[in-house]
Design an enzyme around this catalytic site. Structure first.
Site, mmCIF file in Angstrom:
data_model
loop_
_atom_site.group_PDB
_atom_site.id
_atom_site.type_symbol
_atom_site.label_atom_id
_atom_site.label_comp_id
_atom_site.label_asym_id
_atom_site.label_seq_id
_atom_site.Cartn_x
_atom_site.Cartn_y
_atom_site.Cartn_z
ATOM 1 N N CYS A 2 0.815 -1.213 0.000
ATOM 2 C CA CYS A 2 0.000 0.000 0.000
ATOM 3 C C CYS A 2 0.850 1.265 0.000
ATOM 4 O O CYS A 2 1.861 1.346 0.675
ATOM 5 C CB CYS A 2 -0.951 0.066 1.190
ATOM 6 S SG CYS A 2 -2.057 -1.324 1.328
ATOM 7 N N ARG A 27 4.160 -0.515 -4.804
ATOM 8 C CA ARG A 27 3.894 -1.032 -3.455
ATOM 9 C C ARG A 27 2.593 -1.826 -3.379
ATOM 10 O O ARG A 27 2.295 -2.450 -2.363
ATOM 11 C CB ARG A 27 3.807 0.127 -2.456
ATOM 12 C CG ARG A 27 5.079 0.916 -2.327
ATOM 13 C CD ARG A 27 4.848 2.126 -1.477
ATOM 14 N NE ARG A 27 4.702 1.759 -0.090
ATOM 15 C CZ ARG A 27 5.670 1.785 0.816
ATOM 16 N NH1 ARG A 27 6.865 2.187 0.469
ATOM 17 N NH2 ARG A 27 5.452 1.434 2.050
ATOM 18 N N TRP A 75 -2.454 -2.933 -1.697
ATOM 19 C CA TRP A 75 -2.082 -4.336 -1.795
ATOM 20 C C TRP A 75 -2.946 -5.061 -0.774
ATOM 21 O O TRP A 75 -2.844 -4.823 0.424
ATOM 22 C CB TRP A 75 -0.598 -4.530 -1.476
ATOM 23 C CG TRP A 75 -0.127 -5.937 -1.706
ATOM 24 C CD1 TRP A 75 0.228 -6.497 -2.900
ATOM 25 C CD2 TRP A 75 0.046 -6.958 -0.716
ATOM 26 N NE1 TRP A 75 0.604 -7.804 -2.713
ATOM 27 C CE2 TRP A 75 0.498 -8.115 -1.384
ATOM 28 C CE3 TRP A 75 -0.144 -7.009 0.665
ATOM 29 C CZ2 TRP A 75 0.774 -9.304 -0.725
ATOM 30 C CZ3 TRP A 75 0.125 -8.206 1.325
ATOM 31 C CH2 TRP A 75 0.585 -9.341 0.624
ATOM 32 N N ASN A 99 -2.300 2.236 5.551
ATOM 33 C CA ASN A 99 -1.370 1.179 5.170
ATOM 34 C C ASN A 99 -0.999 0.448 6.453
ATOM 35 O O ASN A 99 -0.696 1.087 7.456
ATOM 36 C CB ASN A 99 -0.122 1.792 4.521
ATOM 37 C CG ASN A 99 0.981 0.766 4.305
ATOM 38 O OD1 ASN A 99 0.715 -0.435 4.195
ATOM 39 N ND2 ASN A 99 2.221 1.223 4.252
ATOM 40 N N GLY A 100 -1.001 -0.889 6.417
ATOM 41 C CA GLY A 100 -0.649 -1.664 7.606
ATOM 42 C C GLY A 100 -1.754 -2.652 7.927
ATOM 43 O O GLY A 100 -2.586 -2.963 7.070
ATOM 44 N N GLU A 478 17.775 -17.938 -5.850
ATOM 45 C CA GLU A 478 17.403 -16.628 -6.387
ATOM 46 C C GLU A 478 16.871 -16.774 -7.832
ATOM 47 O O GLU A 478 15.880 -16.146 -8.203
ATOM 48 C CB GLU A 478 18.618 -15.695 -6.326
ATOM 49 C CG GLU A 478 18.443 -14.314 -6.937
ATOM 50 C CD GLU A 478 17.285 -13.503 -6.348
ATOM 51 O OE1 GLU A 478 16.715 -13.891 -5.315
ATOM 52 O OE2 GLU A 478 16.930 -12.483 -6.962
ATOM 53 N N LYS A 482 13.128 -15.637 -8.936
ATOM 54 C CA LYS A 482 12.858 -14.688 -10.031
ATOM 55 C C LYS A 482 11.836 -15.273 -10.990
ATOM 56 O O LYS A 482 10.897 -14.607 -11.411
ATOM 57 C CB LYS A 482 14.132 -14.364 -10.827
ATOM 58 C CG LYS A 482 15.141 -13.426 -10.233
ATOM 59 C CD LYS A 482 14.725 -11.999 -10.060
ATOM 60 C CE LYS A 482 13.961 -11.773 -8.795
ATOM 61 N NZ LYS A 482 14.644 -11.535 -7.573
ATOM 62 N N GLU A 485 8.249 -15.514 -9.465
ATOM 63 C CA GLU A 485 7.598 -14.220 -9.265
ATOM 64 C C GLU A 485 6.961 -13.667 -10.526
ATOM 65 O O GLU A 485 5.871 -13.127 -10.487
ATOM 66 C CB GLU A 485 8.644 -13.177 -8.853
ATOM 67 C CG GLU A 485 9.058 -13.201 -7.442
ATOM 68 C CD GLU A 485 10.095 -12.121 -7.206
ATOM 69 O OE1 GLU A 485 9.781 -11.143 -6.543
ATOM 70 O OE2 GLU A 485 11.236 -12.267 -7.708
ATOM 71 N N HIS A 501 18.585 -37.085 -2.927
ATOM 72 C CA HIS A 501 17.945 -37.438 -1.653
ATOM 73 C C HIS A 501 16.430 -37.249 -1.704
ATOM 74 O O HIS A 501 15.787 -37.086 -0.676
ATOM 75 C CB HIS A 501 18.554 -36.611 -0.516
ATOM 76 C CG HIS A 501 20.006 -36.907 -0.321
ATOM 77 N ND1 HIS A 501 20.468 -38.074 0.229
ATOM 78 C CD2 HIS A 501 21.105 -36.194 -0.670
ATOM 79 C CE1 HIS A 501 21.784 -38.070 0.238
ATOM 80 N NE2 HIS A 501 22.198 -36.938 -0.308
ATOM 81 N N LYS A 597 6.176 -4.320 -3.864
ATOM 82 C CA LYS A 597 7.621 -4.114 -3.747
ATOM 83 C C LYS A 597 8.091 -4.056 -2.302
ATOM 84 O O LYS A 597 9.139 -4.564 -1.963
ATOM 85 C CB LYS A 597 7.975 -2.812 -4.476
ATOM 86 C CG LYS A 597 9.452 -2.501 -4.522
ATOM 87 C CD LYS A 597 10.155 -3.378 -5.525
ATOM 88 C CE LYS A 597 11.653 -3.189 -5.507
ATOM 89 N NZ LYS A 597 12.338 -4.373 -6.041
HETATM 90 C C1 F6R Z 1 12.066 -10.665 -4.822
HETATM 91 C C2 F6R Z 1 11.888 -9.576 -3.903
HETATM 92 C C3 F6R Z 1 11.488 -9.896 -2.509
HETATM 93 C C4 F6R Z 1 12.279 -9.005 -1.542
HETATM 94 C C5 F6R Z 1 11.771 -9.204 -0.115
HETATM 95 C C6 F6R Z 1 12.577 -8.395 0.878
HETATM 96 O O1 F6R Z 1 12.403 -10.230 -6.094
HETATM 97 O O2 F6R Z 1 12.044 -8.445 -4.249
HETATM 98 O O3 F6R Z 1 11.674 -11.237 -2.206
HETATM 99 O O4 F6R Z 1 13.634 -9.320 -1.639
HETATM 100 O O5 F6R Z 1 10.435 -8.840 -0.046
HETATM 101 O O6 F6R Z 1 12.519 -7.048 0.577
HETATM 102 P P1 F6R Z 1 13.581 -6.027 1.106
HETATM 103 O O7 F6R Z 1 14.889 -6.384 0.500
HETATM 104 O O8 F6R Z 1 13.089 -4.695 0.667
HETATM 105 O O9 F6R Z 1 13.630 -6.165 2.596
#
Ligand code: F6R
Length: 602
Positions: A2, A27, A75, A99-100, A478, A482, A485, A501, A597
């Site tokens: 949000c 966000r 969000w 927000n929250g 990672e 990616k 997501e 295993h 984000k």
């Molecule tokens: C993946 C991604 C998330 C963030 C996670 C932590 O691409 O962006 O997994 O890495 O939400 O966010 P930060 O780094 O802002 O604490």
């Protein structure tokens, strides 16, 4: 999670709110809404989905001249992304954006319903506006707001406007960010982050937890715990580096291509032939540290895992890595001689922030690796190293990850130097290799084209395994994250040696395996693991500088001699691969479904 904006001033309010929300849309983009209060009348609009829908709905609406406005991009936490659940939430004559998460909303809602309040949404946020109006029956507006805030448990950034006091925005903040800004034209702004304030506000206050107050034209009153607080403004010092795609199709693509340039920034001024210089951190900060715990979420957690290999191998210091949401409730043992490092792109991730608070309360030294200066995590930690990646807009993190890993590599060397664990020659070579990172991260357009063509084969199937060993194991996590997501395909990262295993039972031609096979680290071991999968018909895409005949597809890497350089080269390849698969599937690369984000709820 949000985004919130607010404005008091004479300019076209709708534009200020929509432009601000555009900056915050990453966000959350389940719905958006705005409300304008002018001459004791409130007009509001809400739309489900991206901000463009709200823009379309408000295209004929004019809102210049005096007055005030609030806006929100959502969000969803409580209740589906519908118009009724979109903010602002309405009482009889007041509007709130939030927000929250209000943790005690159910009990408050029940009490209010018993008193006759009619709720129309499924959200926790709506309770705020009804509670305010209930309190208003016996109190003046600001007292009613103060009472309301006192009854709330949980995380909130709140802006509330009411016809009962039409020249004010009431605000409150706890656990999630809220900034108030002003300029010399007596305009006042609110926002969840710096970006919407650039070129508008000159001075800002990053509100602290439990701060609340009100603002009216040219005036801000701030309180905490019933007491008036001084206004301590800072100059807004962020540049509008942000928001343009600069010819790229997506922010994520631009940010992948930017990694070469921003990694130079990460390194700049921090290394020389003999030493590592960490700004604002004296060498004695690292004295008496016997262990390190690193805590983070998501991609930042993968950077932490990578760093744990470096810190143990180079700096010879025991390093434990924790997922912040697990760490918070496991009643962890926090020993005083542990350095507690948190890693966060946004600096606002709720779980990471709370973990940091726990470490601080236990008296540990704390260090944050962060991309956003002045964020909550930066302000709370004892010391900070900024990754200097610039604003990252793509929801899937790319340049934040590479700069985090790079900075942690630099930090490992610093600690190793201080502990006298490495000699001059080793250090010199490491520094030489670090200076090569910007070149390694440069995207080779021919390779990008090859990945674009290759991606066609990997759209269907019943899942992906990304496998690697050592630092290439966190990289495999990672790579899988990616892909998940932005493509919505199932993918797992796995240590290559663990496949036998259990997971190898899944192997058949529709299981896609992305094998990370660097030449400089455990090549033969990974090769055997990949052969085991190939023998069971798994479709293999191998990334390696060494020819590997049995692979179904092969991306030949340059074959750097240093594992970290191979790591960075493969990182870019994995990022491009998920980007191209997502594009072929027609997904929204920058705003993938269900994500946001900055994760400011736990
Ligand atoms: C993946 C991604 C998330 C963030 C996670 C932590 O691409 O962006 O997994 O890495 O939400 O966010 P930060 O780094 O802002 O604490």
């Amino acid at each position: 999670m949000c985004g919130i904006v607010g404005y008091i001033g004479k300019r076209e309010k709708k534009e200020i709110i929509l432009n601000g929300l555009k900056e915050l849309e990453y966000r959350g983009y389940d719905s958006a809404g705005l409300a304008v209060l002018k001459d004791s009348e409130i007009v509001h609009f809400k739309a489900v989905g991206k901000l463009d829908n709200l823009k379309e709905k408000t295209k004929d609406f004019k809102s210049d001249g005096s007055g005030l406005a609030i806006g929100h991009t959502r969000w969803a936490t409580h209740g589906k992304p519908t118009e009724l659940n979109a903010h602002p939430h309405l009482g009889k004559f007041s509007y709130v954006i939030h927000n929250g998460i209000i943790e005690n909303y159910q009990e408050l809602k029940k009490e209010l319903q018993e008193k006759g309040a009619v709720f129309v949404s499924q959200t926790d946020s709506e309770v705020i506006v009804h509670l305010f109006e209930e309190n208003l029956k016996n109190s003046k507006p600001f007292e009613a707001f103060e009472k309301t805030i006192k009854s709330l448990k949980g995380a909130y950034a709140i802006l509330l406007i009411t016809k009962a006091n039409p020249d004010k925005i009431f605000f409150a903040k706890n656990l999630v960010p809220l900034i108030v800004g002003k300029n010399s034209q007596d305009e006042i702004f609110f926002s969840s982050s710096d970006a919407p304030l650039i070129n508008l506000a000159e001075d800002v206050i990053y509100l602290n937890d439990l701060d609340y107050g009100y603002a009216k034209k040219g005036k801000i009153k701030l309180f905490s715990n019933g007491k008036n607080k001084n206004l301590e403004f800072k100059k807004l010092s962020v540049s509008k580096l942000s928001a343009q795609k600069e010819g790229f199709r997506f922010f994520m693509e631009k940010e992948i291509y930017e990694q070469s340039a921003v990694s130079s920034e990460t390194i700049m001024g921090r290394i020389n032939e003999n030493d590592i210089i960490l700004e604002n951190i004296e060498d004695d900060f690292f004295e008496d540290i016997r262990e390190i715990t690193i805590c983070a979420c998501g991609t930042s957690y993968h950077a932490a895992l990578t760093a744990s290999y470096l810190l143990e191998r180079i700096s010879k210091i025991k390093t434990t890595v924790e997922i912040a949401s697990e760490f918070r409730y496991k009643e962890p043992l926090l020993l005083k001689d542990t350095l507690f490092i948190v890693i966060s792109q946004s600096g606002e991730t709720a779980d990471t922030l709370q973990a940091l608070k726990m470490a601080k309360n236990a008296g540990l030294k704390t260090l944050s690796i962060c991309n956003v200066d002045n964020s909550s995590i930066v302000r709370l930690s004892d010391k900070t190293l900024l990754t200097r990646a610039g604003i990252e807009k793509g929801v899937a993190s790319t340049k934040a990850f590479t700069t985090q890993v790079l900075l942690l590599w630099i930090l490992s060397l610093k600690i190793a130097l201080l502990k006298k664990e490495i000699d001059k020659d080793f250090f010199k070579k490491e520094v030489e290799n670090i200076s090569k990172v910007p070149t390694v991260l440069k995207v080779d357009e021919k390779l990008h084209e090859k990945i674009r063509r290759l991606s066609k084969r990997y759209l269907h199937g019943h899942g992906f395994f990304f496998i690697g060993r050592d630092i290439f194991y966190p990289l495999s996590l990672e790579g899988a994250l990616k892909l998940k997501e932005i493509s919505y395909l199932h993918a797992e990262g796995y240590p290559a040696g663990e496949m036998k295993h259990g997971p190898i039972a899944l192997a058949d031609s529709k299981l896609f395996t992305i094998a990370l096979m660097p030449k400089s680290l455990l090549y033969d071991k990974v090769k055997s693991n990949v052969e085991e999968l190939s023998a069971r018909d798994a479709t293999i895409l191998a990334l390696s500088p060494l020819e590997f005949e049995i692979a179904d597809d092969f991306i030949k890497t340059k074959g750097y001699d240093h594992p970290m350089l191979e790591f960075f080269e493969m990182t870019v390849i994995l990022q491009l691969l998920s980007l191209e698969i997502s594009v072929r599937l027609g997904n929204d690369v920058d705003m993938p479904r269900n994500l946001a984000k900055s994760v400011t709820v736990e």
